[in-house]
Write a protein that holds these residues in place. Structure first.
Motif, mmCIF file in Angstrom:
data_model
loop_
_atom_site.group_PDB
_atom_site.id
_atom_site.type_symbol
_atom_site.label_atom_id
_atom_site.label_comp_id
_atom_site.label_asym_id
_atom_site.label_seq_id
_atom_site.Cartn_x
_atom_site.Cartn_y
_atom_site.Cartn_z
ATOM 1 N N HIS A 28 1.049 -1.277 0.169
ATOM 2 C CA HIS A 28 0.401 -0.049 0.235
ATOM 3 C C HIS A 28 0.650 1.331 0.209
ATOM 4 C CE1 HIS A 28 0.561 0.836 4.335
ATOM 5 N NE2 HIS A 28 0.943 0.320 4.560
ATOM 6 N N VAL A 29 0.292 2.195 -0.451
ATOM 7 C CA VAL A 29 0.978 3.316 -0.274
ATOM 8 C C VAL A 29 1.170 3.642 1.207
ATOM 9 C CG1 VAL A 29 1.241 5.724 -0.836
ATOM 10 C CG2 VAL A 29 -0.465 4.106 -2.674
ATOM 11 N N GLY A 30 2.241 4.734 1.406
ATOM 12 C CA GLY A 30 2.416 5.331 2.920
ATOM 13 C C GLY A 30 3.392 4.091 3.802
ATOM 14 N N GLU A 31 3.838 2.525 2.764
ATOM 15 C CA GLU A 31 4.062 1.617 3.745
ATOM 16 C C GLU A 31 5.199 1.723 3.669
ATOM 17 O OE1 GLU A 31 3.041 -2.455 1.434
ATOM 18 O OE2 GLU A 31 5.109 -3.618 3.770
ATOM 19 N N ALA A 32 6.044 1.417 5.200
ATOM 20 C CA ALA A 32 7.392 2.026 5.518
ATOM 21 C C ALA A 32 8.179 0.853 4.773
ATOM 22 C CB ALA A 32 7.478 2.366 7.153
ATOM 23 N N ILE A 33 9.450 1.137 4.735
ATOM 24 C CA ILE A 33 10.160 0.771 3.457
ATOM 25 C C ILE A 33 11.737 0.485 4.364
ATOM 26 C CG2 ILE A 33 11.406 0.694 1.301
ATOM 27 C CD1 ILE A 33 9.418 1.563 0.393
ATOM 28 N N ALA A 34 11.903 2.274 4.557
ATOM 29 C CA ALA A 34 13.779 2.066 5.747
ATOM 30 C C ALA A 34 12.710 3.270 6.540
ATOM 31 C CB ALA A 34 14.422 2.895 4.729
ATOM 32 N N ALA A 35 13.664 3.265 7.553
ATOM 33 C CA ALA A 35 14.010 4.118 8.730
ATOM 34 C C ALA A 35 15.360 5.196 8.284
ATOM 35 C CB ALA A 35 13.715 4.018 9.970
ATOM 36 N N CYS A 36 15.014 6.522 8.606
ATOM 37 C CA CYS A 36 16.338 7.081 8.492
ATOM 38 C C CYS A 36 16.198 7.936 9.537
ATOM 39 C CB CYS A 36 16.454 7.974 7.736
ATOM 40 S SG CYS A 36 15.436 7.596 5.171
ATOM 41 N N VAL A 37 17.406 8.029 10.213
ATOM 42 C CA VAL A 37 17.560 8.665 11.757
ATOM 43 C C VAL A 37 18.607 9.731 11.840
ATOM 44 C CG1 VAL A 37 17.299 6.071 13.265
ATOM 45 C CG2 VAL A 37 19.714 7.000 12.160
ATOM 46 N N ARG A 88 0.801 15.007 9.960
ATOM 47 C CA ARG A 88 -0.617 14.291 9.922
ATOM 48 C C ARG A 88 -0.597 14.030 8.398
ATOM 49 N NH1 ARG A 88 -4.819 13.824 12.275
ATOM 50 N NH2 ARG A 88 -4.344 15.702 13.503
ATOM 51 N N PHE A 89 0.084 13.740 7.602
ATOM 52 C CA PHE A 89 -0.386 13.252 6.032
ATOM 53 C C PHE A 89 0.384 11.711 6.466
ATOM 54 C CE2 PHE A 89 3.232 12.097 2.989
ATOM 55 C CZ PHE A 89 2.030 12.186 1.233
ATOM 56 N N GLU A 90 1.114 11.721 7.249
ATOM 57 C CA GLU A 90 2.036 10.306 6.975
ATOM 58 C C GLU A 90 -0.023 9.003 7.627
ATOM 59 O OE1 GLU A 90 4.964 10.483 9.970
ATOM 60 O OE2 GLU A 90 5.940 9.276 8.692
ATOM 61 N N GLN A 91 -0.379 10.457 8.720
ATOM 62 C CA GLN A 91 -2.019 9.620 9.235
ATOM 63 C C GLN A 91 -3.185 9.343 8.207
ATOM 64 O OE1 GLN A 91 -4.213 11.817 12.108
ATOM 65 N NE2 GLN A 91 -3.098 10.501 13.973
ATOM 66 N N LEU A 92 -2.868 10.838 7.773
ATOM 67 C CA LEU A 92 -4.173 10.234 6.615
ATOM 68 C C LEU A 92 -4.112 9.386 6.331
ATOM 69 C CD1 LEU A 92 -5.328 14.106 6.356
ATOM 70 C CD2 LEU A 92 -6.018 12.377 7.091
ATOM 71 N N THR A 93 -2.354 9.379 5.048
ATOM 72 C CA THR A 93 -2.599 8.094 4.045
ATOM 73 C C THR A 93 -2.078 7.221 4.268
ATOM 74 O OG1 THR A 93 -0.020 9.343 4.161
ATOM 75 C CG2 THR A 93 -1.573 10.578 2.675
ATOM 76 N N ALA A 94 -2.440 6.802 5.932
ATOM 77 C CA ALA A 94 -1.879 5.573 6.302
ATOM 78 C C ALA A 94 -3.014 4.908 7.098
ATOM 79 C CB ALA A 94 -0.194 4.818 6.541
ATOM 80 N N ALA A 95 -3.603 5.463 8.167
ATOM 81 C CA ALA A 95 -4.833 5.385 9.053
ATOM 82 C C ALA A 95 -5.857 5.464 8.751
ATOM 83 C CB ALA A 95 -4.201 6.367 10.168
ATOM 84 N N ASN A 96 -6.253 4.227 7.921
ATOM 85 C CA ASN A 96 -8.131 4.726 7.364
ATOM 86 C C ASN A 96 -8.890 3.324 8.414
ATOM 87 O OD1 ASN A 96 -7.119 3.769 3.907
ATOM 88 N ND2 ASN A 96 -6.477 5.384 5.826
ATOM 89 N N CYS A 97 -10.236 3.698 7.534
ATOM 90 C CA CYS A 97 -10.817 2.553 8.886
ATOM 91 C C CYS A 97 -12.483 2.451 7.697
ATOM 92 C CB CYS A 97 -10.981 3.868 10.428
ATOM 93 S SG CYS A 97 -11.515 4.848 10.559
ATOM 94 N N ARG A 98 -13.494 1.673 8.361
ATOM 95 C CA ARG A 98 -14.603 1.809 7.189
ATOM 96 C C ARG A 98 -14.429 1.233 6.525
ATOM 97 N NH1 ARG A 98 -16.884 5.531 11.810
ATOM 98 N NH2 ARG A 98 -17.201 4.509 13.698
#
Lengths: 162, 265, 780
Positions: free
Chosen positions: C102-111, C276-286
């Motif tokens: 899915h769009v927004g799936e985490a692929i790499a973590a950058c620190v 918010r961008f991450e949340q809207l595009t990856a936290a769905n329901c219903r």
């Protein structure tokens, strides 16, 4: 010029901060000055959680950047001390159950105080219109609107004589 | 998200500001429109030249039937009456419905216009009032009719080395009729359709249909719209087949409502 | 908290203990907490809905600041299994492995030292992938030609369920039959505070301390320990102030696992704050789709319902609730508060290239209530009877309580028809009919529903998801100064449990709530609990706190009696004192506490050696859940030129049993209602056919604001639940369930004269106008 040094007055205290121009005021306040009462909700100016006072008027700290704050005077939720309007709003917010999780509350209070002072005659419709830029996901707004209306009413001179 | 790296400059003179812009800096005022784009990294300027401290950036000057409004005048100032007379009354009503007060406290008329979001309020309203944008470039000031100022989505008639210095609008007589109607699903939301009609006694009425994902449509002589509103509104809207049915229907409604406001006794 | 005229115990509405800190900006949320040496994380996320992942090229010279799944060997995938037959298990890696789904799936973590710098790194990583066709529509997800998300599966479905009552004879006997195709939108839970995680490794304790914005700290702990390969004692979850949960914050996040793993590897605290961008595009329901048919007799009595439902469950089964939380419940919720003789129901939890579907306040019920209630109104219109009449013909009557319905749900108590009658009485229906006759497009709509809350072991064991709620525990301790400390495993993030649990303690012990401290949100300090979800906290934790306080009261009474040299039978605990029943003599609870801790030489022989600390457990018996219920009545006006809807009036008649704090209950109902209005009129996360989310900001995803939520009239009935400590019922989600049904019913009543009907949510201006235009086209 990836770093700049700015001078601003925050809650009455003059302070020098070294920062990046790209840092927005909310991050600057929270991260560098440890004033975490200002919350970041959307970072695009819609939700209002980050609302603070800049030069005496409410503004979005998430789309106001460090450089433009050089020389500015900023007041956050931590900076209202004994302000009587803020005290009345806090009291009314408790009385009317105008907060639940508390995340939107600081921004809501800063916006509400401006309404009380700027629009002393505001009715419910006007209060709702003026608060439309502060989103709350918990309360359904009823307590918030009632609290602001209550403070407005209490500040009006008693009618009854001409 | 956080913005990509940019540097910050605060020019002290207009000539410095123009030089910075000519060298590629992005002009910034209240950053209320630019900010969201910066935070989403949709805009990645190398430098922002902050115009807010330039002399006469904000404020209104009246001379010879013209109101010169500094580009840095905030929406809130206009809402609170910074612009005098009937023009000011009209503009205050528009300003009050731009976004939210905390945004209006920093957002400026010039910033909004130069940003040229097709859904923005001044983009629709200023061409209807009629007037001129004052562009400032390396060779001095240039006058651009507001009716043609916005040329595309986020595109204006400003050259890459020009700033928006001010807008000039006419001091309208007390007897003008003004109709302005916009559709927002929520208070403060960007408009989905805006229509404005200005009727100055003795001149042809002017209408604008805006916020349709394109530059505003300016109808310099909208007499037909006022005479036969239903048919003319339908004809105007039919020129935009790319809009969905709902948008076209609401556009027609917008024209109808703006005309009705102008005709209201 | 000061003394209130209405008292301080159960049933009173004292001010909230938690308010002061929030009003002064002293709340403490994850994003407010930093640690020396802390690194910030930004995630490189998939820009595409479905692809084979070929390579991630890290920025030259910065390789050690970018982590892919290959760099985090040893961490497990998220598996949220279910015991429901036929369930297909998905393996959700903490960072994408081989594929993105899915769009927004985490692929790499950058620190990096700052979030901005971490985002700079993510921006210059180069992603190499082979795009695959996306499954973006749940209705075609299960077609044989659809590309498989999980290649070992036979079809893109987590689960199908069936209930096969024979409805074939109903056509012959029914006076009315309607079929509707309905859809609810994909939504975002959108708490104003996003998720946030701060992970730090304590080398002394060999413990991973994760400060995270969660409403279910103990379940998160189990899930995290499992994925990290640590024993549970090595994981401590701290959940500080949480800025709204609504179900979203019950989920174990891939980001939590990644941050914890990075903190171990880097030896530094690591923090990620969801934007918010991450949340809207990856936290769905219903997102439900229904084809529903209902049959009724002439009086409107239901003969049967047939329903074919699909829920777009997204790409993975999220921990702990799993991918079937919505769809698999449709069949059991559909009968609602009604007597339904026959139900045929087929559901599919479709697997698509969208983010996993997550729980959101009202879980499943909001959609099911919408389907059932709009269908009932359609039946009523066909029969020519009023909406209230068809409901009254089918509601379970008070005399039938407790009532077991055809799917085995047991309604504990209440007078469902009375709530309906009261709501209808509050609306001037005649006036609305008169306005309609005068040509106004105004209408009224009803929704009746019940909300199962605090259901426990007997319900959840059959699900076989990673947790099954059992006994709830609370710990109570009297400190030497007489202050009562309560520790609970549920979490309060707006519900005001710091206040209401103190009220419960006050009810039992008479200690002033100012002298009660409620500790929650730390697995190291609190007893195990599955957490705050399913409208359970006030029933379960309320019951447990009451039980702990009762046991404490017994011990206090024994010591107090001894101090007064009377028999235990001659004292009682009240008002913070141990009082003699025969005289005015008393000792305070604080006196007792001082004796236990400071002067134990004065304790009586045979004193309970457990002292003034008690952990007590509680579970209602039976634990099939409380059923609060409500009737929502709405008056809505439709602008036929734009399709805009104005809510003129809104009435709620609710029965939550004993209201522990009526002010807080009103707040819960109002808040849920605002969310329900969002579902009904505003909120929609559209996806294009490529699986791209189309609303990335709150300017696109519209949350209701002050002008969009009317000043609702709330009325309460208080039918005590026979199964809970004080008769309280779970009520936290109720407000969010009814609005879409009631509002759309009002819209459709307004449009009935035009022959138009809205089917899909949200009832946006464009949908409403389209319905009007379609009806006009039919007439023309």
């Amino acid at each position: 010029m990836s770093r700049i040094s700015i001078s601003l007055t925050v809650n009455g205290e003059r302070t020098e901060v070294e920062t990046e121009p790209r840092e927005h005021l909310a991050d600057l306040l929270r991260g560098r000055l440890m004033l975490t009462g200002t919350h970041v909700g959307c970072e695009h100016g819609v939700c209002g959680a980050c609302t603070v006072e800049i030069d005496g008027v409410p503004a979005r700290s998430c789309i106001t950047y460090a450089g433009s704050c050089d020389g500015a005077s900023v007041r956050t939720i931590e900076g209202f001390g004994d302000d009587t309007v803020m005290a009345a709003l806090r009291e009314a917010f408790m009385q009317e159950h105008a907060l639940q999780c508390g995340y939107c509350t600081p921004g809501m209070l800063v916006a509400a105080r401006d309404i009380v002072l700027r629009l002393p005659e505001a009715d419910e419709a006007r209060v709702r219109e003026e608060l439309a830029g502060n989103l709350c996901r918990c309360t359904g707004y009823r307590g918030i609107v009632r609290a602001v209306l209550g403070v407005l009413a209490a500040r009006r001179p008693r009618s009854g004589h001409v | 998200m956080k913005p990509a790296v940019f540097s910050y400059a605060r020019p002290k003179s207009w000539s410095d500001a123009v030089k910075l812009v000519a060298s590629g800096a992005r002009a910034g005022a209240g950053t209320q429109s630019l900010g969201p784009l910066l935070n989403l990294r949709l805009a990645q300027p190398d430098m922002i030249a902050d115009l807010r401290h330039l002399p006469d950036y904000a404020g209104v000057v009246v001379s010879g039937g013209v109101l010169r409004i500094g580009a840095g005048t905030t929406h809130a100032a206009i809402e609170d009456g910074a612009v005098p007379g009937r023009t000011g009354e009209i503009m205050a009503g528009v300003a009050r419905r731009i976004a939210y007060r905390p945004v209006r406290n920093r957002g400026t008329i010039g910033g909004s216009l130069a940003h040229a979001d097709p859904a923005a309020d001044w983009v629709a309203v200023l061409p209807a009032l009629g007037g001129t944008a004052i562009a400032l470039g390396l060779r001095g000031e240039r006058r651009v009719p507001l009716a043609g100022f916005v040329t595309g989505i986020f595109e204006t008639a400003l050259a890459s080395d020009e700033l928006l210095r001010a807008v000039e609008v006419p001091t309208l007589p007390a007897g003008v009729r003004w109709g302005h109607w916009k559709f927002c699903r929520k208070v403060g939301e960007f408009s989905k359709v805006t229509a404005c009609v200005l009727s100055v006694p003795g001149t042809a009425p002017r209408a604008v249909l805006a916020a349709l994902d394109r530059p505003p449509l300016v109808i310099e002589d909208a007499s037909a719209l006022l005479d036969d509103t239903e048919a003319e509104a339908a004809r105007i809207v039919s020129a935009f087949p790319e809009l969905g049915e709902w948008r076209r229907a609401v556009a027609q409604t917008a024209l109808r409502k703006a005309v009705a406001a102008v005709k209201q006794p | 908290m000061t003394a209130e005229p209405g008292g301080l115990g159960v049933g009173a509405s004292p001010r909230r203990k938690e308010d002061a800190r929030f009003l002064h900006g002293r709340g403490r949320f994850v994003a407010d907490i930093t640690r020396p040496g802390m690194l910030e994380v930004a995630f490189l996320r998939s820009p595409i809905a479905h692809a084979r992942l070929l390579a991630v090229t890290k920025p030259a010279g910065q390789e050690k600041r970018v982590f892919t799944i290959a760099d985090l060997d040893g961490i497990g995938t998220i598996r949220a299994n279910s015991a429901l037959p036929g369930f297909r298990v998905s393996e959700q890696p903490a960072l994408a492995k081989d594929k993105v789904r899915h769009v927004g799936e985490a692929i790499a973590a950058c620190v990096a030292e700052s979030r901005a710098a971490a985002e700079d790194l993510a921006a210059i990583c180069v992603l190499d992938y082979e795009a695959l066709p996306a499954v973006s529509d749940m209705r075609t997800a299960c077609s044989p030609t659809a590309p498989l998300l999980h290649e070992s599966w036979s079809m893109n479905a987590f689960l199908e369920t069936r209930r096969d009552d024979d409805v074939s004879g109903l056509d012959a006997i029914a006076a009315a039959k309607v079929t509707r195709t309905l859809r609810t939108s994909r939504q975002c839970m959108a708490p104003i505070e996003g998720r946030g995680v701060l992970a730090e490794w304590d080398p002394r304790l060999e413990q991973m301390i994760v400060t995270t914005s969660t409403q279910m700290p103990h379940v998160t702990k189990s899930g995290l320990a499992d994925c990290l390969g640590l024993d549970e004692g090595q994981v401590r979850i701290v959940s500080p102030d949480v800025g709204g949960g609504f179900g979203y914050k019950g989920i174990l996040l891939p980001e939590e696992i990644v941050c914890a793993s990075l903190a171990i590897r880097l030896g530094r605290p690591v923090r990620w704050l969801e934007d918010r961008f991450e949340q809207l595009t990856a936290a769905n329901c219903r997102e439900h789709h229904y084809v529903i048919t209902a049959w009724a007799d002439r009086a409107g009595k239901l003969l049967g319902v047939e329903c074919d439902a699909i829920v777009d469950a997204g790409a993975y089964s999220s921990y702990p609730f799993g991918a079937c939380l919505e769809a698999a419940q449709i069949g059991s919720i559909l009968p609602g508060p009604y007597i339904l003789p026959l139900l045929r129901c087929h559901t599919v939890s479709a697997c698509t290239n969208k983010p996993p579907i997550l729980p959101y306040r009202g879980v499943a019920r909001t959609g099911v209530c919408y389907a059932m209630e709009t269908t009932l109104d359609a039946l009523a219109r066909q029969l020519g009877i009023m909406p209230q009449a068809i409901r009254l013909a089918n509601l379970v009557p008070a005399t039938a309580m407790p009532y077991r319905n055809l799917v085995g749900k047991v309604f504990d108590s209440g007078d469902y028809p009375e709530s309906l009658r009261r709501a209808v009485a509050a609306i001037d229906v005649d006036k609305i009919r008169a306005r309609q006759a005068a040509g106004e497009t105004v209408g009224f709509g009803l929704a009746t529903f019940c909300e199962q809350g605090a259901h426990g072991t007997s319900v959840y064991h059959a699900w076989g998801i990673p947790f099954v709620p059992g006994f709830e525990q609370a710990y109570a301790r009297l400190a030497p100064d007489g202050v009562l400390e309560l520790r609970v495993g549920v979490h309060s993030h707006g519900q005001g449990l710091e206040t209401t649990l103190a009220q419960v303690a006050h009810e039992i012990l008479g200690i002033h709530p100012d002298q009660v401290r409620v500790v929650h949100g730390d697995t190291a300090l609190t007893p195990y609990s599955t957490g705050t979800w399913g409208s359970r906290a006030m029933v379960m934790a309320g019951g447990a706190v009451a039980e702990a306080c009762r046991q404490l009261a017994e011990r206090v009474a024994a010591i107090g009696a001894a101090l007064m040299q009377v028999s235990g039978a001659d004292v009682r605990v009240a008002d913070g004192k141990v009082q003699r029943t025969d005289t005015d003599g008393f000792v305070t609870i604080a006196d007792v506490a001082r004796t236990w801790y400071r002067t134990p030489q004065n304790l009586p022989p045979g004193v309970n050696k457990g002292g003034l600390e008690v952990t007590a457990g509680y579970r209602p018996d039976p634990d099939t859940g409380t059923h609060s219920y409500a009737c929502h009545a709405v008056v809505a006006r439709v602008d036929t030129e734009t399709g805009a809807v104005v809510l003129e009036d809104y009435v709620v008649v609710e029965d939550g049993g004993k209201l522990v704090n009526p002010m807080i209950v009103d707040g819960q109902v109002m808040g849920g209602l605002a969310q329900g209005i969002g579902t009904a009129l505003y909120e929609e996360m559209p996806y294009d056919t490529e699986g791209q989310p189309l609303a990335a900001t709150l300017a696109d995803y519209l949350l209701p604001g002050t002008t969009d939520v009317p000043d609702v009239r709330l009325d309460h009935m208080e039918t005590l639940s026979p199964w809970t400590t004080f008769g309280q019922k779970g009520i936290g989600e109720s407000g969010a369930i009814g609005p879409p049904a009631a509002i759309v019913n009002a819209i459709n009543d307004a449009l009935a004269g035009l022959g138009a009907e809205v089917m899909d949510l949200p009832a946006s201006p464009s949908r409403v106008l389209a319905a009007i235009q379609a009806a006009r086209a039919v007439k023309a």
